[in-house]
Design a protein around this motif. Structure first.
Motif, PDB file in Angstrom:
ATOM      1  N   ALA A  72       0.843  -1.189   0.000  1.00 40.32           N
ATOM      2  CA  ALA A  72       0.000   0.000   0.000  1.00 40.32           C
ATOM      3  C   ALA A  72       0.877   1.238   0.000  1.00 40.32           C
ATOM      4  O   ALA A  72       1.551   1.523   0.976  1.00 40.32           O
ATOM      5  CB  ALA A  72      -0.911  -0.003   1.232  1.00 40.32           C
ATOM      6  N   GLY A  73       0.893   1.957  -1.102  1.00 41.13           N
ATOM      7  CA  GLY A  73       1.626   3.211  -1.159  1.00 41.13           C
ATOM      8  C   GLY A  73       2.832   3.152  -2.074  1.00 41.13           C
ATOM      9  O   GLY A  73       3.056   2.190  -2.804  1.00 41.13           O
ATOM     10  N   ARG A  74       3.621   4.241  -1.994  1.00 40.12           N
ATOM     11  CA  ARG A  74       4.793   4.384  -2.863  1.00 40.12           C
ATOM     12  C   ARG A  74       5.870   3.369  -2.500  1.00 40.12           C
ATOM     13  O   ARG A  74       6.115   3.091  -1.337  1.00 40.12           O
ATOM     14  CB  ARG A  74       5.382   5.780  -2.712  1.00 40.12           C
ATOM     15  N   VAL A  75       6.534   2.870  -3.528  1.00 41.35           N
ATOM     16  CA  VAL A  75       7.685   1.995  -3.351  1.00 41.35           C
ATOM     17  C   VAL A  75       8.832   2.618  -4.124  1.00 41.35           C
ATOM     18  O   VAL A  75       8.720   2.849  -5.330  1.00 41.35           O
ATOM     19  CB  VAL A  75       7.397   0.566  -3.852  1.00 41.35           C
ATOM     20  N   THR A  76       9.915   2.898  -3.437  1.00 48.38           N
ATOM     21  CA  THR A  76      11.064   3.490  -4.105  1.00 48.38           C
ATOM     22  C   THR A  76      12.033   2.399  -4.549  1.00 48.38           C
ATOM     23  O   THR A  76      11.914   1.242  -4.151  1.00 48.38           O
ATOM     24  CB  THR A  76      11.792   4.477  -3.177  1.00 48.38           C
ATOM     25  N   VAL A  77      12.980   2.795  -5.376  1.00 51.18           N
ATOM     26  CA  VAL A  77      13.968   1.850  -5.883  1.00 51.18           C
ATOM     27  C   VAL A  77      14.777   1.249  -4.730  1.00 51.18           C
ATOM     28  O   VAL A  77      15.114   0.066  -4.749  1.00 51.18           O
ATOM     29  CB  VAL A  77      14.882   2.560  -6.916  1.00 51.18           C
ATOM     30  N   LYS A  78      15.055   2.052  -3.702  1.00 52.56           N
ATOM     31  CA  LYS A  78      15.805   1.543  -2.550  1.00 52.56           C
ATOM     32  C   LYS A  78      14.991   0.557  -1.717  1.00 52.56           C
ATOM     33  O   LYS A  78      15.552  -0.304  -1.059  1.00 52.56           O
ATOM     34  CB  LYS A  78      16.265   2.698  -1.667  1.00 52.56           C
ATOM     35  N   LYS A  94       1.154 -18.037  -1.833  1.00 56.05           N
ATOM     36  CA  LYS A  94       1.069 -16.655  -1.388  1.00 56.05           C
ATOM     37  C   LYS A  94       0.448 -15.809  -2.488  1.00 56.05           C
ATOM     38  O   LYS A  94       0.530 -16.152  -3.658  1.00 56.05           O
ATOM     39  CB  LYS A  94       2.445 -16.126  -1.004  1.00 56.05           C
ATOM     40  N   TRP A  95      -0.162 -14.706  -2.041  1.00 56.51           N
ATOM     41  CA  TRP A  95      -0.846 -13.818  -2.959  1.00 56.51           C
ATOM     42  C   TRP A  95      -0.419 -12.390  -2.668  1.00 56.51           C
ATOM     43  O   TRP A  95       0.014 -12.076  -1.561  1.00 56.51           O
ATOM     44  CB  TRP A  95      -2.359 -13.963  -2.810  1.00 56.51           C
ATOM     45  N   VAL A  96      -0.565 -11.513  -3.668  1.00 56.01           N
ATOM     46  CA  VAL A  96      -0.151 -10.110  -3.526  1.00 56.01           C
ATOM     47  C   VAL A  96      -1.282  -9.204  -3.988  1.00 56.01           C
ATOM     48  O   VAL A  96      -1.862  -9.425  -5.051  1.00 56.01           O
ATOM     49  CB  VAL A  96       1.124  -9.816  -4.347  1.00 56.01           C
ATOM     50  N   ILE A  97      -1.561  -8.180  -3.178  1.00 57.29           N
ATOM     51  CA  ILE A  97      -2.491  -7.120  -3.551  1.00 57.29           C
ATOM     52  C   ILE A  97      -1.677  -5.843  -3.702  1.00 57.29           C
ATOM     53  O   ILE A  97      -0.923  -5.474  -2.810  1.00 57.29           O
ATOM     54  CB  ILE A  97      -3.589  -6.915  -2.488  1.00 57.29           C
ATOM     55  N   SER A  98      -1.824  -5.187  -4.849  1.00 53.77           N
ATOM     56  CA  SER A  98      -1.217  -3.882  -5.067  1.00 53.77           C
ATOM     57  C   SER A  98      -2.291  -2.845  -4.794  1.00 53.77           C
ATOM     58  O   SER A  98      -3.243  -2.712  -5.546  1.00 53.77           O
ATOM     59  CB  SER A  98      -0.707  -3.773  -6.507  1.00 53.77           C
ATOM     60  N   MET A  99      -2.135  -2.117  -3.677  1.00 48.55           N
ATOM     61  CA  MET A  99      -3.183  -1.208  -3.218  1.00 48.55           C
ATOM     62  C   MET A  99      -2.836   0.226  -3.569  1.00 48.55           C
ATOM     63  O   MET A  99      -1.817   0.749  -3.117  1.00 48.55           O
ATOM     64  CB  MET A  99      -3.355  -1.351  -1.707  1.00 48.55           C
ATOM     65  N   GLY A 100      -3.665   0.855  -4.366  1.00 52.36           N
ATOM     66  CA  GLY A 100      -3.505   2.266  -4.684  1.00 52.36           C
ATOM     67  C   GLY A 100      -2.753   2.495  -5.978  1.00 52.36           C
ATOM     68  O   GLY A 100      -2.096   1.612  -6.534  1.00 52.36           O
ATOM     69  N   ALA A 101      -2.861   3.725  -6.450  1.00 57.62           N
ATOM     70  CA  ALA A 101      -2.240   4.095  -7.717  1.00 57.62           C
ATOM     71  C   ALA A 101      -0.721   4.068  -7.628  1.00 57.62           C
ATOM     72  O   ALA A 101      -0.050   3.725  -8.603  1.00 57.62           O
ATOM     73  CB  ALA A 101      -2.718   5.486  -8.139  1.00 57.62           C
ATOM     74  N   CYS A 102      -0.150   4.418  -6.493  1.00 54.82           N
ATOM     75  CA  CYS A 102       1.310   4.482  -6.385  1.00 54.82           C
ATOM     76  C   CYS A 102       1.946   3.097  -6.479  1.00 54.82           C
ATOM     77  O   CYS A 102       2.948   2.921  -7.157  1.00 54.82           O
ATOM     78  CB  CYS A 102       1.716   5.151  -5.074  1.00 54.82           C
ATOM     79  N   THR A 111       9.019   9.796 -11.112  1.00 53.87           N
ATOM     80  CA  THR A 111      10.398  10.203 -10.852  1.00 53.87           C
ATOM     81  C   THR A 111      11.316   9.000 -10.981  1.00 53.87           C
ATOM     82  O   THR A 111      10.875   7.853 -11.000  1.00 53.87           O
ATOM     83  CB  THR A 111      10.547  10.798  -9.433  1.00 53.87           C
ATOM     84  N   TYR A 112      12.593   9.279 -11.020  1.00 52.47           N
ATOM     85  CA  TYR A 112      13.581   8.212 -11.173  1.00 52.47           C
ATOM     86  C   TYR A 112      13.646   7.313  -9.956  1.00 52.47           C
ATOM     87  O   TYR A 112      14.079   6.166 -10.036  1.00 52.47           O
ATOM     88  CB  TYR A 112      14.970   8.809 -11.452  1.00 52.47           C
ATOM     89  N   SER A 113      13.241   7.793  -8.797  1.00 55.88           N
ATOM     90  CA  SER A 113      13.393   7.008  -7.573  1.00 55.88           C
ATOM     91  C   SER A 113      12.158   6.197  -7.202  1.00 55.88           C
ATOM     92  O   SER A 113      12.217   5.359  -6.319  1.00 55.88           O
ATOM     93  CB  SER A 113      13.733   7.946  -6.407  1.00 55.88           C
ATOM     94  N   THR A 114      11.038   6.398  -7.875  1.00 58.19           N
ATOM     95  CA  THR A 114       9.808   5.684  -7.554  1.00 58.19           C
ATOM     96  C   THR A 114       9.581   4.573  -8.570  1.00 58.19           C
ATOM     97  O   THR A 114       9.648   4.795  -9.772  1.00 58.19           O
ATOM     98  CB  THR A 114       8.600   6.642  -7.569  1.00 58.19           C
ATOM     99  N   VAL A 115       9.307   3.376  -8.063  1.00 57.50           N
ATOM    100  CA  VAL A 115       9.024   2.241  -8.930  1.00 57.50           C
ATOM    101  C   VAL A 115       7.664   2.453  -9.578  1.00 57.50           C
ATOM    102  O   VAL A 115       6.684   2.748  -8.901  1.00 57.50           O
ATOM    103  CB  VAL A 115       9.043   0.931  -8.113  1.00 57.50           C
ATOM    104  N   GLN A 116       7.606   2.332 -10.880  1.00 52.02           N
ATOM    105  CA  GLN A 116       6.383   2.581 -11.633  1.00 52.02           C
ATOM    106  C   GLN A 116       5.562   1.299 -11.766  1.00 52.02           C
ATOM    107  O   GLN A 116       5.276   0.839 -12.859  1.00 52.02           O
ATOM    108  CB  GLN A 116       6.729   3.158 -13.006  1.00 52.02           C
ATOM    109  N   GLY A 117       5.223   0.716 -10.636  1.00 50.78           N
ATOM    110  CA  GLY A 117       4.423  -0.508 -10.606  1.00 50.78           C
ATOM    111  C   GLY A 117       5.216  -1.668 -10.049  1.00 50.78           C
ATOM    112  O   GLY A 117       6.234  -2.053 -10.621  1.00 50.78           O
TER     113      GLY A 117
END
Length: 190
Positions: A72-78, A94-102, A111-117
């Motif tokens: 849930a939320g932003r994930v950065t490259v780090k 195991k299962w994964v839910i990607s919550m939210g647009a970020c 930006t360069y530091s935020t994973v785009q999905g």
């Protein structure tokens, strides 16, 4: 003709249906909440939304005790290597839910530091849309996971991520050349 009948206290079913019923009714989420979506994730466990109705209220902060990851939320490259490590430590299936647009597409943070999905680095089963999504939307996502569990049958083995490389879409503009920098009327030599 003498036919054998089962006693009244005997129930027959298929093993995979019993296993899937037990699995869907006792999901143990591993929350990975980094931003405003985390607040909505916390709200789903409150008495108003009552995530316990779906058997998913036991939030585990140990990946070895979890079978559902909610990013849930932003994930950065780090952060991504840590997120992948947590995912690898979770028990199968195991299962994964990607919550939210970020988490799903990078959101407004192109930006360069935020994973785009996150789906570029790990398999995602359900995308929960919104910025941030409401608790009802997350509950619908958990119910979608339960439907997936009912349809899947017994697990067939570990799943693999897509293993795509994320290239930054941000291109810095070059510094202007030939413009003198002055401090107090004197040129600055670099």
């Amino acid at each position: 003709m003498d036919t054998q009948t089962l006693p009244d206290n005997v129930l027959t079913t298929q093993l995979k249906k019993v296993v899937n019923w037990a699995r869907r009714s006792s999901l143990w989420p591993m929350p990975f909440a980094t931003a405003c979506c985390g607040i909505e994730l916390m709200a789903t466990a409150s008495s108003r939304y009552d995530l316990a109705r779906f058997g998913a209220e036991a939030m585990r902060f140990s990946p070895r005790q979890s079978d559902l990851m909610i990013v849930a939320g932003r994930v950065t490259v780090k952060m991504m290597p840590v997120l992948q490590h947590i995912y690898q430590q979770m028990t199968e299936p195991k299962w994964v839910i990607s919550m939210g647009a970020c988490a799903s597409t990078g959101g407004v943070f192109d930006t360069y530091s935020t994973v785009q999905g996150i789906d570029q680095f790990m398999p995602v089963d359900v995308y929960v849309p919104g910025c941030p999504p409401r608790p009802e939307t997350l509950i619908e996502g958990i119910m979608a996971i339960q439907r997936i569990i009912d349809e899947d049958g017994l697990p067939k083995g570990p799943r693999r991520p897509l293993q795509l490389a994320v290239e930054p879409s941000y291109v810095p503009t070059p510094q202007p050349a030939g413009i003198p920098i002055t401090i107090g009327g004197r040129p600055l030599s670099v």
